[in-house]
Design an enzyme around this catalytic site. Structure first.
Site, mmCIF file in Angstrom:
data_model
loop_
_atom_site.group_PDB
_atom_site.id
_atom_site.type_symbol
_atom_site.label_atom_id
_atom_site.label_comp_id
_atom_site.label_asym_id
_atom_site.label_seq_id
_atom_site.Cartn_x
_atom_site.Cartn_y
_atom_site.Cartn_z
ATOM 1 N N GLY A 251 -93.971 -75.695 6.669
ATOM 2 C CA GLY A 251 -93.854 -76.253 5.405
ATOM 3 C C GLY A 251 -95.035 -74.771 5.362
ATOM 4 O O GLY A 251 -94.446 -74.242 3.526
ATOM 5 N N ARG B 47 -88.038 -72.299 7.713
ATOM 6 C CA ARG B 47 -88.170 -71.184 6.455
ATOM 7 C C ARG B 47 -88.677 -70.031 6.502
ATOM 8 O O ARG B 47 -87.876 -69.425 6.412
ATOM 9 C CB ARG B 47 -88.400 -72.039 5.432
ATOM 10 C CG ARG B 47 -88.663 -72.375 4.085
ATOM 11 C CD ARG B 47 -89.204 -71.795 2.581
ATOM 12 N NE ARG B 47 -89.473 -73.805 2.836
ATOM 13 C CZ ARG B 47 -89.021 -74.746 1.937
ATOM 14 N NH1 ARG B 47 -87.628 -74.791 1.281
ATOM 15 N NH2 ARG B 47 -89.250 -76.267 1.730
ATOM 16 N N ARG C 14 -80.416 -77.310 -3.680
ATOM 17 C CA ARG C 14 -81.862 -77.369 -3.699
ATOM 18 C C ARG C 14 -81.938 -76.969 -5.017
ATOM 19 O O ARG C 14 -83.048 -78.122 -5.450
ATOM 20 C CB ARG C 14 -82.554 -76.492 -2.719
ATOM 21 C CG ARG C 14 -82.446 -76.773 -1.384
ATOM 22 C CD ARG C 14 -83.269 -75.629 -0.980
ATOM 23 N NE ARG C 14 -84.587 -76.250 -0.370
ATOM 24 C CZ ARG C 14 -84.943 -75.038 -1.050
ATOM 25 N NH1 ARG C 14 -84.903 -74.154 -2.009
ATOM 26 N NH2 ARG C 14 -86.540 -75.330 -1.624
ATOM 27 N N CYS D 274 -67.146 -80.433 -10.251
ATOM 28 C CA CYS D 274 -66.904 -81.130 -10.855
ATOM 29 C C CYS D 274 -68.174 -81.924 -11.736
ATOM 30 O O CYS D 274 -68.740 -82.915 -11.356
ATOM 31 C CB CYS D 274 -65.686 -82.109 -11.258
ATOM 32 S SG CYS D 274 -65.644 -83.175 -12.671
ATOM 33 N N GLU D 275 -69.215 -81.094 -11.780
ATOM 34 C CA GLU D 275 -70.846 -81.862 -11.865
ATOM 35 C C GLU D 275 -71.627 -81.159 -13.038
ATOM 36 O O GLU D 275 -71.725 -79.782 -12.756
ATOM 37 C CB GLU D 275 -71.337 -81.625 -10.708
ATOM 38 C CG GLU D 275 -72.783 -82.370 -11.139
ATOM 39 C CD GLU D 275 -72.483 -84.198 -10.137
ATOM 40 O OE1 GLU D 275 -73.818 -84.879 -11.105
ATOM 41 O OE2 GLU D 275 -71.802 -84.900 -10.035
#
Length: 469
Positions: A277, A322, A363, A394-395
């Site tokens: 994390g 990450r 994200r 289309c959002e």
């Protein structure tokens, strides 16, 4: 989580021009270096170059959108964790991004590998990763998946439920094998961007609660199973963690359970995993720590707690994902349209539409995440304009970068690059609106190569069995 209004700053009280942390740049051609891989630079012509390969060459050769992964940067960050946490086991968290090439880099740089699905395990084995250096996570592992992991010789399986203890015990009995395991525990601590909350975090799907006693019960059940070799406890407190404060509370609670097992059951568990994390810089508001500093602080925390509990320090491990691949990768897009929209109170916003979007980076929509961007294909002498980089889906929530200063003359055909997209963007990519998932292009020493190819229409239609079926 409080969701951001799609209009963002324009609807904030007082008509604030952008988020408070975003500063208007003196020169929009400049890169904010700590947001990018170490080998990303801009020349006098304003063209973004990564590891000696220009954005314009990448676009011409591989098309857009494309994830561009700086191999030397990835390897360097892997080594930084390996060396900073010397004496620990460092497991690269494959869920951040995994392919055969990346798994081989992880192996070559001396890291272990954490997987959380049968598919990720198969990729690791395909890359030749030593199974003994693989950890297997997941809250609902199937019997076939557990069997495959045991047969492969996976070093440790992280147990997540009482049902899973029973399943794995049955598999080891069937195969006549002994399997190393860890028990994932919830310590009642959640760390997220400097917020540490010691309540309500038990209400989640992962792990055994220390507070309720389930974790101690899980230890007893594992010890009673002949085919399970208990190696220790595993704790993971969250994501995008910038310092060690959250680990301090978690380590205290997990080590208290570790000590209780030794005292009450006369069992000394040899290992402990403190999870991952570790955060990265997505924007100028982020200030992550270095692996060396994190290691020093986390080891001091564990040493202090072990002294207080009069127990030996277990062999420690962590799981960065990450923090290794995130900054190593950027996403390259081509601008399709630019639109200026009038907003409340006389404000205006420039919408820069690119040929990707939420299908290659979910994200922003899913977590309200912040990203940065830069004009990547040329130099501009125009002044800055506060823009929003959006996708072609289309959002209405199809947003890649909510707020960023781009040159006022940004236009169709320009290339825009978004840094920090190595973690979870390709892993969570989708075919929304039947989009084709982009390739992953590795760059090194002035050359590029595809390590995950772009999907084709044939790929897309291959699973559609058609009308005849």
């Amino acid at each position: 989580m409080v969701r951001a209004h799609e209009a963002g700053w324009a609807h904030a009280e007082g008509g604030v021009r952008g988020p408070s942390w975003l500063r208007e740049p003196t020169d929009t051609n400049d890169l904010v270096a700590h947001l990018w891989s170490d080998n990303a630079v801009k020349g006098a012509d304003g063209v973004l170059t990564i590891a000696g390969v220009s954005a314009t060459e990448i676009a011409a050769t591989h098309g857009t959108p494309a994830y561009v992964l700086d191999e030397d940067d990835f390897r360097g960050r892997a080594r930084a964790f390996r060396d900073g946490f010397a004496g620990w086991d460092v497991y690269y968290a494959g869920k951040a991004f995994l392919c055969t090439a990346v798994a081989s880099w992880v192996k070559e740089e001396g890291l272990c590998l954490d997987v959380c699905s049968d598919g990720e395990l198969r990729v690791a084995l395909r890359a030749g990763v030593d199974p003994a250096r693989i950890g297997y996570h997941g809250n609902n592992k199937t019997v076939p998946a557990l069997r495959r992991a045991v047969e492969a010789g996976v070093g440790r399986i992280i147990l997540d439920s009482f049902h899973e203890i029973e399943r794995l015990a049955a598999v080891t009995a069937e195969l006549g094998a002994t399997q190393g395991v860890m028990i994932r525990v919830t310590a009642g601590v959640e760390a997220h961007t400097h917020e540490y909350i010691a309540t309500a975090h038990e209400d989640q799907k992962f792990g055994f609660s220390i507070t309720s006693g389930d974790a101690f019960d899980a230890v007893r059940r594992v010890l009673a199973a002949p085919g399970l070799a208990l190696r220790g406890l595993h704790s993971h407190i969250g994501s995008q963690i910038f310092d060690s404060a959250g680990f301090e509370v978690a380590a205290r609670r997990v080590l208290a359970l570790h000590a209780r097992v030794a005292a009450d059951l006369d069992v000394t568990m040899p290992e402990m995993d403190l999870g991952g994390g570790f955060g990265i810089a997505y924007t100028t508001q982020d200030d992550p720590s270095t692996p060396a500093i994190l290691a020093r602080e986390m080891r001091a925390i564990v040493d202090h707690e072990c002294r207080a509990l009069a127990v030996e320090v277990p062999h420690l491990s962590i799981e960065p994902g990450r923090a290794i691949v995130g900054p190593s990768t950027c996403t390259l897009y081509e601008v399709g349209t630019v639109k200026e929209v009038a907003l409340d109170g006389g404000a205006r916003r420039t919408y820069v539409s690119v040929d990707g979007g939420m299908s290659d980076n979910i994200r922003t929509a899913l977590y309200d995440a912040d990203y940065s961007a830069t004009l990547a294909s040329r130099r501009s002498d125009a002044g800055p304009t506060l823009a929003r980089v959006v996708g072609h889906h289309c959002e209405a929530g199809d947003i890649v970068v909510k707020d960023e200063f781009l040159p006022d003359d940004v236009a169709p055909g320009d290339l825009v690059a978004v840094p920090g997209t190595g973690a979870y963007c390709r892993s969570m990519a989708s075919n929304y609106n039947h989009a084709l998932r982009p390739p992953v292009v590795a760059v090194r020493d002035g050359r590029s190569r595809v390590i995950v190819r772009r999907e084709t229409l044939d790929d897309l239609l291959a699973t559609d069995v058609g009308l005849d079926a």
